[in-house]
Scaffold this active site. Structure first.
Site, mmCIF file in Angstrom:
data_model
loop_
_atom_site.group_PDB
_atom_site.id
_atom_site.type_symbol
_atom_site.label_atom_id
_atom_site.label_comp_id
_atom_site.label_asym_id
_atom_site.label_seq_id
_atom_site.Cartn_x
_atom_site.Cartn_y
_atom_site.Cartn_z
ATOM 1 N N TYR A 57 34.468 32.151 34.534
ATOM 2 C CA TYR A 57 34.402 33.692 34.614
ATOM 3 C C TYR A 57 35.806 34.038 34.113
ATOM 4 O O TYR A 57 35.904 34.675 33.060
ATOM 5 C CB TYR A 57 34.330 34.408 35.992
ATOM 6 C CG TYR A 57 34.357 35.730 35.713
ATOM 7 C CD1 TYR A 57 33.592 36.785 34.941
ATOM 8 C CD2 TYR A 57 35.564 36.399 36.636
ATOM 9 C CE1 TYR A 57 33.981 38.305 35.195
ATOM 10 C CE2 TYR A 57 35.554 37.877 36.495
ATOM 11 C CZ TYR A 57 35.081 38.771 35.676
ATOM 12 O OH TYR A 57 35.117 39.879 35.877
ATOM 13 N N LYS A 75 36.355 35.677 30.388
ATOM 14 C CA LYS A 75 36.959 37.061 30.085
ATOM 15 C C LYS A 75 38.263 37.091 29.389
ATOM 16 O O LYS A 75 38.742 38.081 28.851
ATOM 17 C CB LYS A 75 37.279 37.662 31.406
ATOM 18 C CG LYS A 75 35.706 37.883 32.077
ATOM 19 C CD LYS A 75 35.085 39.053 31.690
ATOM 20 C CE LYS A 75 35.529 40.229 31.859
ATOM 21 N NZ LYS A 75 34.748 41.397 31.582
#
Length: 345
Positions: A154, A158
């Site tokens: 994640y 990102k």
């Protein structure tokens, strides 16, 4: 009855934008952004994979599609003049591909569609996880570099997407990345219900022997900052274009106090049991290894990332957001907790 909050500096919003496009409109933050835009008299097109009758009832024009499919994105964005790219795959568990496609490929599609439609404002919802390297983040600002070593896919994806958004900034397409930390509030489908469920099962524990400070942000404050960013980008001499910004309630609080405020909303006793940080990290490593070997898709009860998150400090200097976006939290933690409690009754 909850009284509506007054959010200043949005007077020029209806003059700055006429038609907003919101990805992840059915999500926790996306829904509040949609509501605030509609309240300002702005037409809103929402984009999501599922159906959301409640958003349609609010007045959002919903378009179904997959952010990984460029044609879906391009078609849905027609006629809009600002994009709030809120959608992403969150969480701490899953294959790299399962994160890369929605978070990186999806973001690339948004940028390309903005250019194709000559949309000149893009507000991207990022995360402080892009700089988290497993150690304390005590009052850091946006000069902090991206992490050298990510503890999950994640944070990595990102960071890749945020860098792409900021690199795309130009006179034709002004971009900004916002990094809200630990969003919470009524209708939260992640943090609040998980904390309450674990507390009810008597499985909620504090990690580490020391109470570290963390920043959180009430969902309306996070949405408010997104609208302020749209106003700022609309100015010809925008100071925020091409930059990232940390966002918070500007009220650092210990994780123990925040967790106890949340579970107190449903009358649960305070949590005081602790697990050593080193033990939590080892448990996370072992569980990750076992889950990977067994090809288990559900999230482990502990991961290395979660162990580090719960045992380190995470609070940020939001001076830049105050200066460039005119952001200041409107709803305090205590007022937010009051609203959360009311929503859970």
């Amino acid at each position: 009855m909850m009284q509506p909050a007054i959010f200043p500096h949005l007077e020029s919003l209806p003059h700055s934008i006429k038609h907003a496009f919101v990805t992840g409109a059915g999500g926790f933050l996306g829904k509040v952004i949609c509501r605030m835009l509609l309240d300002a008299g702005i037409k809103v097109t929402g984009f999501a994979r599922g159906e959301y009758p409640e958003l349609c009832d609010m007045g959002v024009v919903m378009r179904q599609g997959d952010i990984v499919n460029y044609d879906d994105v391009l078609s849905a964005m027609a006629g809009c003049d600002v994009v709030f790219h809120v959608a992403s795959k969150a969480g701490v568990w899953g294959s790299r591909e399962s994160y890369f496609k929605p978070n990186v490929t999806g973001c690339k599609n948004i940028i390309e569609a903005c250019k194709s439609h000559s949309i000149d404002k893009l507000i991207y919802t990022s995360t402080p996880s892009v700089t988290f390297d497993g150690i304390d983040e005590s009052g850091i600002d946006e000069s902090a570099p991206y992490a050298n070593h990510f503890l999950n896919h994640y944070g990595e994806t990102k960071a890749l997407a945020e860098a792409m958004v900021l690199e795309a900034n130009s006179d034709e397409l002004k971009t900004v990345a916002l990094r809200p930390h630990l969003i919470w509030g009524p209708e939260d489908g992640h943090l609040v219900p998980r904390v309450i469920a674990r507390a009810k099962a008597k499985k909620l524990k504090l990690v580490g022997s020391e109470d570290k400070l963390v920043d959180t942000i009430y969902v309306d404050n996070a949405a408010y900052a997104h609208l302020l960013a749209a106003v700022a980008l609309a100015h010809s001499n925008s100071q925020c274009a091409g930059k990232p910004y940390y966002l918070s309630n500007d009220q650092p609080i210990t994780m123990a106090e925040m967790l106890n405020k949340i579970i107190g909303c449903v009358g649960l006793p305070k949590v005081d049991k602790r697990v050593p940080a080193s033990l939590a990290y080892v448990a996370g490593f072992l569980l990750e290894t076992i889950y990977t070997l067994l090809n288990k898709t559900e999230e482990p009860v502990m991961t290395r990332f979660v162990a580090k998150q719960l045992s380190t400090a995470h609070y940020f200097d939001i001076s830049a957001a105050k200066r460039d976006l005119k952001y200041s939290p409107v709803i305090t933690i205590d007022e937010g907790i009051r609203r959360l409690k009311q929503s859970l009754e």
